[in-house]
Motif scaffolding. Structure first.
Motif, PDB file in Angstrom:
ATOM      1  N   ASN A  38     -61.551  65.892  70.318  1.00 46.11           N
ATOM      2  CA  ASN A  38     -61.418  65.901  68.864  1.00 46.11           C
ATOM      3  C   ASN A  38     -60.800  67.235  68.453  1.00 46.11           C
ATOM      4  O   ASN A  38     -61.215  68.277  68.927  1.00 46.11           O
ATOM      5  CB  ASN A  38     -62.773  65.752  68.182  1.00 46.11           C
ATOM      6  N   ILE A  39     -59.824  67.155  67.588  1.00 43.91           N
ATOM      7  CA  ILE A  39     -59.167  68.383  67.133  1.00 43.91           C
ATOM      8  C   ILE A  39     -59.281  68.431  65.614  1.00 43.91           C
ATOM      9  O   ILE A  39     -58.944  67.457  64.942  1.00 43.91           O
ATOM     10  CB  ILE A  39     -57.677  68.392  67.541  1.00 43.91           C
ATOM     11  N   ASP A  40     -59.814  69.543  65.104  1.00 42.05           N
ATOM     12  CA  ASP A  40     -59.785  69.677  63.663  1.00 42.05           C
ATOM     13  C   ASP A  40     -59.263  71.053  63.302  1.00 42.05           C
ATOM     14  O   ASP A  40     -59.397  72.008  64.063  1.00 42.05           O
ATOM     15  CB  ASP A  40     -61.163  69.428  63.056  1.00 42.05           C
ATOM     16  N   ALA A  41     -58.626  71.105  62.164  1.00 39.57           N
ATOM     17  CA  ALA A  41     -58.066  72.374  61.704  1.00 39.57           C
ATOM     18  C   ALA A  41     -58.173  72.405  60.197  1.00 39.57           C
ATOM     19  O   ALA A  41     -58.140  71.358  59.547  1.00 39.57           O
ATOM     20  CB  ALA A  41     -56.611  72.491  62.118  1.00 39.57           C
ATOM     21  N   VAL A  42     -58.316  73.611  59.667  1.00 39.34           N
ATOM     22  CA  VAL A  42     -58.448  73.726  58.219  1.00 39.34           C
ATOM     23  C   VAL A  42     -57.526  74.829  57.703  1.00 39.34           C
ATOM     24  O   VAL A  42     -57.325  75.851  58.346  1.00 39.34           O
ATOM     25  CB  VAL A  42     -59.935  73.962  57.823  1.00 39.34           C
ATOM     26  N   ASN A  43     -56.940  74.546  56.563  1.00 40.19           N
ATOM     27  CA  ASN A  43     -56.077  75.513  55.889  1.00 40.19           C
ATOM     28  C   ASN A  43     -56.713  75.816  54.543  1.00 40.19           C
ATOM     29  O   ASN A  43     -56.835  74.922  53.698  1.00 40.19           O
ATOM     30  CB  ASN A  43     -54.685  74.891  55.712  1.00 40.19           C
ATOM     31  N   SER A  44     -57.153  77.049  54.347  1.00 40.66           N
ATOM     32  CA  SER A  44     -57.847  77.405  53.102  1.00 40.66           C
ATOM     33  C   SER A  44     -56.962  78.206  52.171  1.00 40.66           C
ATOM     34  O   SER A  44     -57.450  78.896  51.281  1.00 40.66           O
ATOM     35  CB  SER A  44     -59.103  78.220  53.423  1.00 40.66           C
ATOM     36  N   GLU A  45     -55.674  78.171  52.420  1.00 43.56           N
ATOM     37  CA  GLU A  45     -54.725  78.890  51.564  1.00 43.56           C
ATOM     38  C   GLU A  45     -53.681  77.919  51.029  1.00 43.56           C
ATOM     39  O   GLU A  45     -52.475  78.139  51.168  1.00 43.56           O
ATOM     40  CB  GLU A  45     -54.063  80.021  52.354  1.00 43.56           C
ATOM     41  N   VAL A  46     -54.174  76.824  50.471  1.00 45.54           N
ATOM     42  CA  VAL A  46     -53.276  75.790  49.963  1.00 45.54           C
ATOM     43  C   VAL A  46     -52.917  76.091  48.512  1.00 45.54           C
ATOM     44  O   VAL A  46     -53.791  76.397  47.705  1.00 45.54           O
ATOM     45  CB  VAL A  46     -53.950  74.406  50.069  1.00 45.54           C
ATOM     46  N   PHE A  47     -51.643  76.026  48.206  1.00 42.09           N
ATOM     47  CA  PHE A  47     -51.164  76.223  46.848  1.00 42.09           C
ATOM     48  C   PHE A  47     -51.034  74.854  46.185  1.00 42.09           C
ATOM     49  O   PHE A  47     -50.403  73.969  46.755  1.00 42.09           O
ATOM     50  CB  PHE A  47     -49.801  76.928  46.859  1.00 42.09           C
ATOM     51  N   SER A  48     -51.644  74.715  45.015  1.00 41.57           N
ATOM     52  CA  SER A  48     -51.543  73.435  44.336  1.00 41.57           C
ATOM     53  C   SER A  48     -51.550  73.647  42.830  1.00 41.57           C
ATOM     54  O   SER A  48     -52.144  74.605  42.325  1.00 41.57           O
ATOM     55  CB  SER A  48     -52.701  72.524  44.743  1.00 41.57           C
ATOM     56  N   ALA A  49     -50.876  72.742  42.132  1.00 42.09           N
ATOM     57  CA  ALA A  49     -50.864  72.800  40.667  1.00 42.09           C
ATOM     58  C   ALA A  49     -50.904  71.388  40.112  1.00 42.09           C
ATOM     59  O   ALA A  49     -50.339  70.457  40.697  1.00 42.09           O
ATOM     60  CB  ALA A  49     -49.617  73.534  40.176  1.00 42.09           C
ATOM     61  N   PHE A  50     -51.605  71.242  38.990  1.00 44.39           N
ATOM     62  CA  PHE A  50     -51.750  69.948  38.333  1.00 44.39           C
ATOM     63  C   PHE A  50     -51.492  70.145  36.837  1.00 44.39           C
ATOM     64  O   PHE A  50     -52.104  71.008  36.203  1.00 44.39           O
ATOM     65  CB  PHE A  50     -53.167  69.418  38.594  1.00 44.39           C
ATOM     66  N   ASP A  51     -50.573  69.365  36.321  1.00 45.35           N
ATOM     67  CA  ASP A  51     -50.261  69.419  34.897  1.00 45.35           C
ATOM     68  C   ASP A  51     -50.976  68.244  34.231  1.00 45.35           C
ATOM     69  O   ASP A  51     -50.563  67.098  34.399  1.00 45.35           O
ATOM     70  CB  ASP A  51     -48.741  69.344  34.706  1.00 45.35           C
ATOM     71  N   SER A  52     -52.019  68.562  33.485  1.00 42.76           N
ATOM     72  CA  SER A  52     -52.862  67.483  32.961  1.00 42.76           C
ATOM     73  C   SER A  52     -52.198  66.729  31.811  1.00 42.76           C
ATOM     74  O   SER A  52     -52.653  65.668  31.419  1.00 42.76           O
ATOM     75  CB  SER A  52     -54.212  68.036  32.518  1.00 42.76           C
ATOM     76  N   GLN A  53     -51.148  67.311  31.252  1.00 42.52           N
ATOM     77  CA  GLN A  53     -50.456  66.616  30.161  1.00 42.52           C
ATOM     78  C   GLN A  53     -49.440  65.622  30.702  1.00 42.52           C
ATOM     79  O   GLN A  53     -49.325  64.503  30.222  1.00 42.52           O
ATOM     80  CB  GLN A  53     -49.740  67.630  29.265  1.00 42.52           C
ATOM     81  N   LYS A  54     -48.700  66.087  31.713  1.00 41.39           N
ATOM     82  CA  LYS A  54     -47.622  65.245  32.237  1.00 41.39           C
ATOM     83  C   LYS A  54     -48.046  64.456  33.468  1.00 41.39           C
ATOM     84  O   LYS A  54     -47.396  63.503  33.861  1.00 41.39           O
ATOM     85  CB  LYS A  54     -46.403  66.115  32.589  1.00 41.39           C
ATOM     86  N   GLY A  55     -49.138  64.916  34.088  1.00 40.71           N
ATOM     87  CA  GLY A  55     -49.610  64.217  35.290  1.00 40.71           C
ATOM     88  C   GLY A  55     -48.951  64.702  36.561  1.00 40.71           C
ATOM     89  O   GLY A  55     -49.228  64.179  37.645  1.00 40.71           O
ATOM     90  N   ASP A  56     -48.088  65.705  36.463  1.00 40.30           N
ATOM     91  CA  ASP A  56     -47.427  66.206  37.673  1.00 40.30           C
ATOM     92  C   ASP A  56     -48.446  66.876  38.588  1.00 40.30           C
ATOM     93  O   ASP A  56     -49.307  67.625  38.133  1.00 40.30           O
ATOM     94  CB  ASP A  56     -46.356  67.241  37.306  1.00 40.30           C
ATOM     95  N   LEU A  57     -48.302  66.616  39.894  1.00 38.62           N
ATOM     96  CA  LEU A  57     -49.217  67.177  40.877  1.00 38.62           C
ATOM     97  C   LEU A  57     -48.381  67.662  42.060  1.00 38.62           C
ATOM     98  O   LEU A  57     -47.537  66.910  42.557  1.00 38.62           O
ATOM     99  CB  LEU A  57     -50.207  66.095  41.321  1.00 38.62           C
ATOM    100  N   ALA A  58     -48.588  68.917  42.466  1.00 45.02           N
ATOM    101  CA  ALA A  58     -47.777  69.453  43.566  1.00 45.02           C
ATOM    102  C   ALA A  58     -48.647  70.278  44.517  1.00 45.02           C
ATOM    103  O   ALA A  58     -49.644  70.869  44.103  1.00 45.02           O
ATOM    104  CB  ALA A  58     -46.644  70.316  43.013  1.00 45.02           C
ATOM    105  N   PHE A  59     -48.260  70.272  45.795  1.00 41.74           N
ATOM    106  CA  PHE A  59     -48.939  71.058  46.822  1.00 41.74           C
ATOM    107  C   PHE A  59     -47.893  71.770  47.682  1.00 41.74           C
ATOM    108  O   PHE A  59     -46.851  71.188  47.961  1.00 41.74           O
ATOM    109  CB  PHE A  59     -49.761  70.158  47.760  1.00 41.74           C
TER     110      PHE A  59
END
Lengths: 180, 293
Positions: A38-59
């Motif tokens: 089993n291989i698991d990995a975690v990335n805790s430096e993820v950049f994300s933004a969510f625009d609650s008006q337009k619904g845009d979501l990016a990572f």
């Protein structure tokens, strides 16, 4: 006077149309399960933004920020499979389709459907996954679980290690946003 | 007038940022926070062939190494082209920090114990430091009977030291080169006129043939005034083959020993006569400390 009124209205219009939530330490982890390893990995430096008006979501994710239980796994992941020197980032650019059902001013767990373009290892695919937007005490967070096939993103697994790396990888996303 | 204002408002919303802008903003943020992009995996493992490469084992990782050299291939069928004879070094290496690793080894050749420390001083980075630089210091003890039991012998007579500076650069995904200026010190030598310090300049490289196989070369040139008259320069040609947690190194070399003293300054094989050993190194790593904790 008229001109200043127009400017005020324009400013009001832009602010009304962008309520952006942002994080630079979101979490994305993956899990590969085979009978051998089993291989698991975690990335805790993820950049994300969510625009609650337009619904845009990016990572945006730096591939070299994934941490593994074994140093050699991390080296092979970057060197042999993801080619991180050539292809340092993975991104998602999309939208929450059922934005009407989400009210970021009201606490609750909102099931959402997200559609967009997922880029991994330089390969871009149109994808649609379910997820959750959670509002608790005015804090907005996003969660999702989905699977990807390595073959879809041109990640080649040589036969010597084929038994140790799953063809389908489980991905978990967990981001807590701050208003930007 | 009202119509005009409404028009402006509609226009304002129509030209407002397209979805792409969010991602551009994120990618900009990601690029800003990215630390120095250090060159990784300049070589597949911590040894080029006989000697050290710029690579360290990761902190908290234990590397068990079995290094093996058969006899000279030119000994013919009566010695099964060298396969009848074998010398072995068993070693344990451990990564203490990102920059420091230490190791212990026992060689059957001359019944020798060795210990070393390797410290990384410079790390090659994209758009920064152009090369990596490490220093290796090792000590070796011959544990067999004294060569000359009739003279007064001290424990220090069994000791040998070596110091190396490793200077390496990963030129591309497939090509890495390394220089290794080296000194080997002998506490005791055969006669007063014999030198105590052998000085050599090593050079080597690796050329990737595929993602998991590379061709390695290693050569140590001993300065003519700072070498023993009977020794040859060490030459080695080998392949690294990587399979998950193992790295196999197969090689041909004129050196019998697998420690700095025995290959840099005491190589006994004359390549021109076909005094070449076939050999292999096997590395198996064990994670002692989870790097995420």
């Amino acid at each position: 006077m008229k001109r200043s009124l127009v400017i005020v209205l324009l400013l009001a219009a832009t602010s009304a149309y962008s309520q952006v939530f942002f994080t630079r330490n979101g979490k994305v982890s993956f899990f590969s399960k085979t009978p051998m390893e089993n291989i698991d990995a975690v990335n805790s430096e993820v950049f994300s933004a969510f625009d609650s008006q337009k619904g845009d979501l990016a990572f945006a994710i730096l591939i070299k920020s994934f941490r593994f239980e074994k140093a050699l796994m991390e080296e092979h992941f970057n060197e042999n499979y993801m080619e991180s020197d050539k292809l340092p980032k993975s991104t998602f650019n999309g939208k929450v389709v059922n934005l009407k059902e989400v009210d970021v001013k009201k606490d609750g767990t909102y099931n959402v459907q997200v559609e967009g373009e997922l880029t991994i290892h330089g390969v871009t695919k149109k994808v649609a996954y379910p997820g959750q937007i959670i509002v608790a005490g005015g804090k907005v967070s996003a969660k999702a679980n989905f699977q990807i096939k390595l073959a879809d993103y041109d990640v080649k697994i040589p036969s010597v290690v084929a038994g140790k790396i799953a063809e389908t990888i489980d991905i978990t996303v967990d981001c807590q946003y701050q208003p930007k | 007038m009202k119509g005009f204002l409404l028009g402006v408002l509609l226009l304002g919303s129509a030209v407002s940022a397209p979805a792409q802008d969010l991602l551009n903003m994120l990618e900009g943020e990601a690029d800003k926070t990215k630390g120095p992009d250090f060159a990784t995996a300049t070589f597949k493992t911590t040894r080029l062939i006989n000697g050290h490469s710029i690579e360290n084992v990761a902190p908290g990782v234990l590397d068990f190494r079995i290094s093996h050299r058969f006899g000279f291939v030119n000994r013919g069928i009566s010695e099964f082209y060298g396969l009848d004879v074998s010398t072995i070094r068993l070693g344990l290496d451990y990564g203490i920090s990102k920059r420091l690793m230490v190791g212990l080894g026992r060689s059957s050749y001359q019944k020798q114990l060795d210990a070393f420390a390797k410290f990384k001083i410079l790390r090659q980075a994209n758009g920064g430091m152009p090369l990596s630089l490490s220093v290796v210091s090792s000590a070796m003890i011959k544990t067999g009977p004294y060569d000359n039991p009739d003279r007064p012998n001290y424990f220090s007579s069994r000791l040998y030291y070596s110091w190396q500076v490793l200077i390496a650069r990963k030129f591309s995904e497939g090509i890495s080169l390394q220089l290794m200026p080296s000194v080997v010190h002998y506490n005791l030598v055969e006669a007063p006129e014999v030198i105590n310090d052998v000085i050599a300049l090593g050079a080597g490289g690796r050329f990737k043939l595929s993602k998991r196989v590379s061709l390695n070369l290693e050569y140590y040139y001993q300065l003519p005034d700072h070498k023993f008259t009977t020794s040859y320069n060490s030459l080695a040609v080998g392949f690294d083959i990587e399979t998950g947690g193992h790295v196999f190194q197969l090689q041909f070399t004129n050196s019998t020993g697998m420690t700095e003293r025995t290959f840099i300054s005491e190589t006994d094989g004359n390549v021109a006569k076909g005094d070449i050993h076939f050999g292999f190194n096997i590395s198996r790593v064990f994670t002692i400390k989870d790097p995420r904790q």
